[in-house]
Design an enzyme around this catalytic site. Structure first.
Site, mmCIF file in Angstrom:
data_model
loop_
_atom_site.group_PDB
_atom_site.id
_atom_site.type_symbol
_atom_site.label_atom_id
_atom_site.label_comp_id
_atom_site.label_asym_id
_atom_site.label_seq_id
_atom_site.Cartn_x
_atom_site.Cartn_y
_atom_site.Cartn_z
ATOM 1 N N LEU A 1 0.817 -1.225 0.000
ATOM 2 C CA LEU A 1 0.000 0.000 0.000
ATOM 3 C C LEU A 1 0.843 1.264 0.000
ATOM 4 O O LEU A 1 0.435 2.279 0.541
ATOM 5 C CB LEU A 1 -0.880 0.018 1.248
ATOM 6 N N HIS A 2 2.041 1.223 -0.587
ATOM 7 C CA HIS A 2 2.895 2.379 -0.362
ATOM 8 C C HIS A 2 2.427 3.654 -1.058
ATOM 9 O O HIS A 2 2.871 4.730 -0.757
ATOM 10 C CB HIS A 2 4.364 2.070 -0.627
ATOM 11 N N MET A 3 1.428 3.519 -1.941
ATOM 12 C CA MET A 3 0.834 4.720 -2.529
ATOM 13 C C MET A 3 0.112 5.523 -1.442
ATOM 14 O O MET A 3 0.182 6.740 -1.388
ATOM 15 C CB MET A 3 -0.156 4.302 -3.608
#
Lengths: 312, 86
Positions: free
Chosen positions: B14-16
């Protein structure tokens, strides 16, 4: 220093690889020049740039043909031993066996194209000039309005993206939002484009990320554009004096090139898209030789001079 | 001006989302904050700009801050990049 791999050149120009030593990824081209080594084949090596791509055309090949096999080997060995990145043959010329041998001895790739020498030379130089150009990334928006590339700069949250959105809605094109990659492709030209990952995306606070190309179609976007004019947006500062007449042309320096620019103070209720549009039209008009502020000066002061002179 | 290099540490796919939170944190400061990876540089307050850097887990990122609250901004952004919580 900027560099391109020989592999990318081979792919871009569909060059035939007569010899391949598996090193095309490692060979770097760092200068945007191409040499036709006529003098070098004749034995003159002063001022020779061994870091340039070498290109053999009709003349060079005819010269080599006149030599005896021994002389040819010696001539080719001398140039291949200088550490050149590659040797390209134009017009699908036949290869001399001595050429294959020297290419192998020094692991210098021998390449071939069907194109004529001057065509491949000019396309190579043009391509290298763009790829090797000094570049920088700017935080801003690049749009094309009436054919002019307008770069909008300003602090975060000043309203660049919203302005870009409205400019697109008014029928102009978006090139890049948020981050613009700028290259200095010549001494007077700056070329801007978006990084591929975020191409044609706009982020509007409160709405999120939007894809302009998907929303408004291909006619609303463009891949790249020259930067002709810069608009600096800034929060309205009561103490600062803003341009009222438009007589002085302010400039903004990018990569050593002075681009005509203007500073526009932002205040709620100011329609920035229209102001940007008008700035673009006005810039075009100035380019075509008409300056409204100068015309007004003439109207104010010109006739008086005339009457004074007619009175004497 | 103050700068520091840190390693982005976010195994989550989920690094966005992590970047979106980073932008919010950066935007709270008055200083201008820049992130650099390799030869690319982006404004830490710009979502698309930071995304275009293509920062992935384990990558080195250089943070530069300049302004009245640069020390605090640098600490906050560096702290977040090394252990993002969102």
């Amino acid at each position: 220093m900027a560099a391109v791999t020989l592999k990318s050149i081979i792919d871009e120009f569909h060059l035939e690889e007569i010899t391949n030593f598996g090193n095309t990824e490692d060979i770097l081209i760092t200068v945007a020049d191409v040499t036709r080594p006529g003098l070098q084949l004749a034995g003159y090596y002063e001022h020779f740039g061994p870091d340039r791509i070498q290109l053999l055309g009709n003349m060079e090949m005819a010269f080599l043909k006149h030599l005896t096999s021994e002389e040819r080997f010696h001539t080719l060995e001398t140039i291949f031993s200088k550490g050149i990145p590659c040797m390209i043959l134009s017009r699908h010329h036949e290869i001399f066996p001595e050429m294959l041998e020297t290419s192998k001895r020094y692991s210098v790739p021998l390449l071939r194209t069907d194109e004529t020498t001057s065509t491949i030379m000019s396309s190579l130089i043009k391509h290298l000039n763009v790829e090797l150009a000094p570049q920088t990334t700017l935080h801003g928006v690049l749009v094309e309005i009436y054919g002019e590339g307008i770069l909008i700069l300003g602090e975060s949250g000043v309203g660049k993206s919203e302005t870009a959105m409205e400019i697109v809605k008014r029928g102009h094109r978006l090139i890049a939002d948020d981050l613009v990659e700028v290259r200095r492709v010549s001494d007077s030209t700056l070329l801007g484009q978006a990084p591929e990952i975020i191409r044609h995306l706009i982020e509007i606070r409160g709405l999120g990320i939007m894809d302009v190309k998907e929303l408004y179609g291909v006619s609303s976007v463009k891949m790249q554009e020259n930067i002709n004019f810069v608009i600096n947006l800034e929060i309205w500062d009561e103490r600062k004096v803003y341009e009222r007449l438009g007589i002085n042309q302010e400039t903004t320096e990018i990569l050593g090139i002075k681009v005509p620019s203007t500073t526009i103070p932002v205040r709620p209720g100011r329609n920035l898209a229209i102001i940007a549009e008008v700035a673009a039209i006005n810039f075009r008009q100035k380019q075509m030789g008409y300056n409204a502020a100068k015309a007004l000066t003439d109207r104010l002061f010109g006739p008086r001079k005339n009457t004074e002179s007619s009175g004497t | 001006m103050t700068k520091r290099t840190v390693t982005f540490n976010c195994e989550d796919s989920l690094h966005m989302k992590a970047i979106a939170v980073l932008i919010q944190k950066a935007s709270a400061f008055r200083s201008s904050i820049w992130l650099t990876r390799g030869d690319r540089r982006a404004n830490a307050k710009s979502l698309l700009g930071v995304m275009s850097l293509g920062i992935e887990n384990g990558m080195q990122v250089e943070i530069t801050a300049e302004g009245p609250d640069e020390e605090k901004a640098l600490d906050e952004v560096a702290g977040y990049l090394t252990s993002p919580q969102f």
